[in-house]
Design a protein around this motif. Structure first.
Motif, PDB file in Angstrom:
ATOM      1  N   GLU A   1       0.825  -1.210   0.000  1.00 43.72           N
ATOM      2  CA  GLU A   1       0.000   0.000   0.000  1.00 43.72           C
ATOM      3  C   GLU A   1       0.859   1.260   0.000  1.00 43.72           C
ATOM      4  O   GLU A   1       0.504   2.272  -0.577  1.00 43.72           O
ATOM      5  N   ALA A   2       1.998   1.176   0.721  1.00 50.04           N
ATOM      6  CA  ALA A   2       2.880   2.337   0.756  1.00 50.04           C
ATOM      7  C   ALA A   2       3.733   2.315  -0.508  1.00 50.04           C
ATOM      8  O   ALA A   2       4.896   1.988  -0.507  1.00 50.04           O
ATOM      9  N   SER A   3       3.070   2.636  -1.612  1.00 48.78           N
ATOM     10  CA  SER A   3       3.690   2.395  -2.908  1.00 48.78           C
ATOM     11  C   SER A   3       4.680   3.480  -3.294  1.00 48.78           C
ATOM     12  O   SER A   3       5.574   3.256  -4.083  1.00 48.78           O
ATOM     13  N   LYS A   4       4.510   4.659  -2.723  1.00 46.93           N
ATOM     14  CA  LYS A   4       5.360   5.769  -3.153  1.00 46.93           C
ATOM     15  C   LYS A   4       6.777   5.639  -2.623  1.00 46.93           C
ATOM     16  O   LYS A   4       7.003   5.184  -1.518  1.00 46.93           O
ATOM     17  N   ILE A   5       7.727   6.069  -3.388  1.00 42.82           N
ATOM     18  CA  ILE A   5       9.123   6.087  -2.951  1.00 42.82           C
ATOM     19  C   ILE A   5       9.256   7.147  -1.861  1.00 42.82           C
ATOM     20  O   ILE A   5       8.824   8.273  -2.048  1.00 42.82           O
ATOM     21  N   PRO A   6       9.851   6.784  -0.710  1.00 45.19           N
ATOM     22  CA  PRO A   6       9.908   7.784   0.367  1.00 45.19           C
ATOM     23  C   PRO A   6      10.910   8.909   0.091  1.00 45.19           C
ATOM     24  O   PRO A   6      11.942   8.679  -0.537  1.00 45.19           O
ATOM     25  N   CYS A   7      10.555  10.095   0.560  1.00 49.27           N
ATOM     26  CA  CYS A   7      11.502  11.219   0.536  1.00 49.27           C
ATOM     27  C   CYS A   7      11.922  11.565   1.955  1.00 49.27           C
ATOM     28  O   CYS A   7      12.856  12.330   2.164  1.00 49.27           O
ATOM     29  N   ALA A   8      11.214  11.018   2.945  1.00 48.94           N
ATOM     30  CA  ALA A   8      11.570  11.290   4.347  1.00 48.94           C
ATOM     31  C   ALA A   8      11.395  10.018   5.168  1.00 48.94           C
ATOM     32  O   ALA A   8      10.400   9.311   5.039  1.00 48.94           O
ATOM     33  N   LEU A   9      12.397   9.742   5.991  1.00 51.27           N
ATOM     34  CA  LEU A   9      12.331   8.621   6.941  1.00 51.27           C
ATOM     35  C   LEU A   9      12.350   9.219   8.340  1.00 51.27           C
ATOM     36  O   LEU A   9      13.207  10.060   8.645  1.00 51.27           O
ATOM     37  N   ILE A  10      11.418   8.794   9.186  1.00 49.01           N
ATOM     38  CA  ILE A  10      11.391   9.254  10.576  1.00 49.01           C
ATOM     39  C   ILE A  10      11.855   8.098  11.442  1.00 49.01           C
ATOM     40  O   ILE A  10      11.177   7.062  11.531  1.00 49.01           O
ATOM     41  N   VAL A  11      13.024   8.242  12.061  1.00 54.64           N
ATOM     42  CA  VAL A  11      13.583   7.188  12.905  1.00 54.64           C
ATOM     43  C   VAL A  11      13.118   7.444  14.334  1.00 54.64           C
ATOM     44  O   VAL A  11      13.497   8.442  14.951  1.00 54.64           O
ATOM     45  N   MET A  12      12.262   6.556  14.836  1.00 56.32           N
ATOM     46  CA  MET A  12      11.589   6.776  16.124  1.00 56.32           C
ATOM     47  C   MET A  12      11.933   5.691  17.148  1.00 56.32           C
ATOM     48  O   MET A  12      12.355   4.589  16.803  1.00 56.32           O
ATOM     49  N   GLY A  13      11.711   6.031  18.417  1.00 54.53           N
ATOM     50  CA  GLY A  13      11.922   5.079  19.507  1.00 54.53           C
ATOM     51  C   GLY A  13      12.167   5.834  20.801  1.00 54.53           C
ATOM     52  O   GLY A  13      12.299   7.065  20.799  1.00 54.53           O
ATOM     53  N   VAL A  14      12.235   5.091  21.880  1.00 54.15           N
ATOM     54  CA  VAL A  14      12.435   5.723  23.196  1.00 54.15           C
ATOM     55  C   VAL A  14      13.841   6.303  23.290  1.00 54.15           C
ATOM     56  O   VAL A  14      14.707   6.015  22.455  1.00 54.15           O
ATOM     57  N   SER A  15      14.051   7.100  24.328  1.00 55.65           N
ATOM     58  CA  SER A  15      15.366   7.684  24.560  1.00 55.65           C
ATOM     59  C   SER A  15      16.404   6.578  24.753  1.00 55.65           C
ATOM     60  O   SER A  15      16.183   5.649  25.532  1.00 55.65           O
ATOM     61  N   GLY A  16      17.485   6.655  24.006  1.00 57.66           N
ATOM     62  CA  GLY A  16      18.545   5.661  24.119  1.00 57.66           C
ATOM     63  C   GLY A  16      18.383   4.486  23.180  1.00 57.66           C
ATOM     64  O   GLY A  16      19.225   3.579  23.150  1.00 57.66           O
ATOM     65  N   SER A  17      17.314   4.478  22.374  1.00 61.01           N
ATOM     66  CA  SER A  17      17.115   3.365  21.434  1.00 61.01           C
ATOM     67  C   SER A  17      18.076   3.459  20.252  1.00 61.01           C
ATOM     68  O   SER A  17      18.205   2.506  19.481  1.00 61.01           O
ATOM     69  N   GLY A  18      18.721   4.624  20.104  1.00 62.13           N
ATOM     70  CA  GLY A  18      19.725   4.768  19.040  1.00 62.13           C
ATOM     71  C   GLY A  18      19.279   5.634  17.877  1.00 62.13           C
ATOM     72  O   GLY A  18      19.873   5.577  16.799  1.00 62.13           O
ATOM     73  N   LYS A  19      18.277   6.481  18.088  1.00 60.45           N
ATOM     74  CA  LYS A  19      17.741   7.308  16.990  1.00 60.45           C
ATOM     75  C   LYS A  19      18.824   8.144  16.309  1.00 60.45           C
ATOM     76  O   LYS A  19      18.959   8.122  15.092  1.00 60.45           O
ATOM     77  N   SER A  20      19.570   8.908  17.130  1.00 60.81           N
ATOM     78  CA  SER A  20      20.584   9.801  16.544  1.00 60.81           C
ATOM     79  C   SER A  20      21.651   8.987  15.834  1.00 60.81           C
ATOM     80  O   SER A  20      22.045   9.312  14.702  1.00 60.81           O
ATOM     81  N   THR A  21      22.102   7.923  16.476  1.00 63.88           N
ATOM     82  CA  THR A  21      23.167   7.083  15.923  1.00 63.88           C
ATOM     83  C   THR A  21      22.717   6.449  14.608  1.00 63.88           C
ATOM     84  O   THR A  21      23.416   6.526  13.592  1.00 63.88           O
ATOM     85  N   ILE A  22      21.555   5.822  14.621  1.00 67.70           N
ATOM     86  CA  ILE A  22      21.080   5.081  13.439  1.00 67.70           C
ATOM     87  C   ILE A  22      20.662   6.042  12.323  1.00 67.70           C
ATOM     88  O   ILE A  22      20.991   5.817  11.156  1.00 67.70           O
ATOM     89  N   ALA A  23      19.961   7.118  12.687  1.00 68.17           N
ATOM     90  CA  ALA A  23      19.497   8.054  11.645  1.00 68.17           C
ATOM     91  C   ALA A  23      20.684   8.689  10.930  1.00 68.17           C
ATOM     92  O   ALA A  23      20.672   8.828   9.701  1.00 68.17           O
ATOM     93  N   ALA A  24      21.717   9.057  11.684  1.00 65.45           N
ATOM     94  CA  ALA A  24      22.895   9.680  11.063  1.00 65.45           C
ATOM     95  C   ALA A  24      23.605   8.680  10.156  1.00 65.45           C
ATOM     96  O   ALA A  24      24.003   9.018   9.027  1.00 65.45           O
ATOM     97  N   SER A  25      23.734   7.444  10.619  1.00 67.56           N
ATOM     98  CA  SER A  25      24.421   6.427   9.839  1.00 67.56           C
ATOM     99  C   SER A  25      23.612   6.041   8.591  1.00 67.56           C
ATOM    100  O   SER A  25      24.165   5.831   7.512  1.00 67.56           O
TER     101      SER A  25
END
Ligand SMILES: Nc1ncnc2c1ncn2[C@@H]1O[C@H](COP(=O)(O)OP(=O)(O)OP(=O)(O)O)[C@@H](O)[C@H]1O
Ligand SMILES: [Mg+2]
Length: 186
Positions: free
Chosen positions: A4-28
């Motif tokens: 259903e999510a057929s469109k090619i994404p232009c934005a990814l939102i990396v979510m999770g609790v504090s310390g789950s690695g959002k900054s680390t994973i999103a930057a990488s």
């Protein structure tokens, strides 16, 4: 992501609790895809920054303008043909609904991990003070993304590079990765 999510994404939102690695994973991930990386915290209005500095918890009323500012940035980037990976806790469905605002080219990436693992990572994290009980309250607030949000869900119990590759693999084939490899080719 489902078909259903057929469109090619232009934005990814990396979510999770504090310390789950959002900054680390999103930057990488942004580096891997050759996309722009943004930390969602950058979009807080001055009033929220002042509150947080004073150690006062934000209310949902405080959060709406912040989330709207991120949603506006997503529109701006996507409309100009850009691509962005945004680290943002987005713990509640209502927050994510503001961020995604019905766009089918915005994809939620959920960093999933146990409280035990995340508490251990936070205890080791340098230069950050974590008030006791904060992780507890983060897990209480967390509403994991539902199937109809078409999330990419990854286990964080792995090295950063493995998590990033897991995300890239789960993104729709022929979208982010193909374009990224095209951009990255020498
Ligand atoms: N896959 C991983 N393996 C080992 N350590 C990791 C991994 N991912 C992140 N870390 C470490 O865990 C800690 C928390 O990561 P990070 O700061 O990226 O989390 P965050 O979700 O952005 O937190 P916050 O919400 O407080 O900003 C950091 O010390 C980071 O280096
Ligand atoms: Mg962070």
């Amino acid at each position: 992501m489902s078909d259903e999510a057929s469109k090619i994404p232009c934005a990814l939102i990396v979510m999770g609790v504090s310390g789950s690695g959002k900054s680390t994973i999103a930057a990488s991930l942004a580096e891997r895809l050759n996309w722009v990386y943004e930390d969602g915290d950058r979009f807080h209005p001055a009033s929220n920054v002042a509150k947080m500095r004073a150690g006062q918890p934000l209310t949902d009323q405080d959060r709406w303008p912040w989330l709207q500012a991120i949603a506006d940035e997503i529109d701006r980037v996507c409309e100009s043909g850009g691509h962005v990976v945004i680290a943002c806790s987005a713990l509640k469905r209502a927050y994510r609904d503001v961020l995604v605002h019905g766009r089918d080219d915005v994809c939620i990436v959920y960093l999933k991990g146990t409280q035990l693992l995340i508490a251990d990572r936070l205890a080791r994290r340098k230069g950050h003070f974590m008030p006791p009980g904060l992780l507890d309250s983060q897990f209480k607030t967390l509403e994991p993304p539902a199937a109809d949000e078409n999330p990419v869900t990854v286990s964080i119990d792995a090295p950063v590079e493995t998590i990033v590759e897991d995300i890239v693999r789960q993104l729709k084939p022929g979208s982010a990765d193909d374009r990224a490899s095209g951009r990255n080719s020498p």
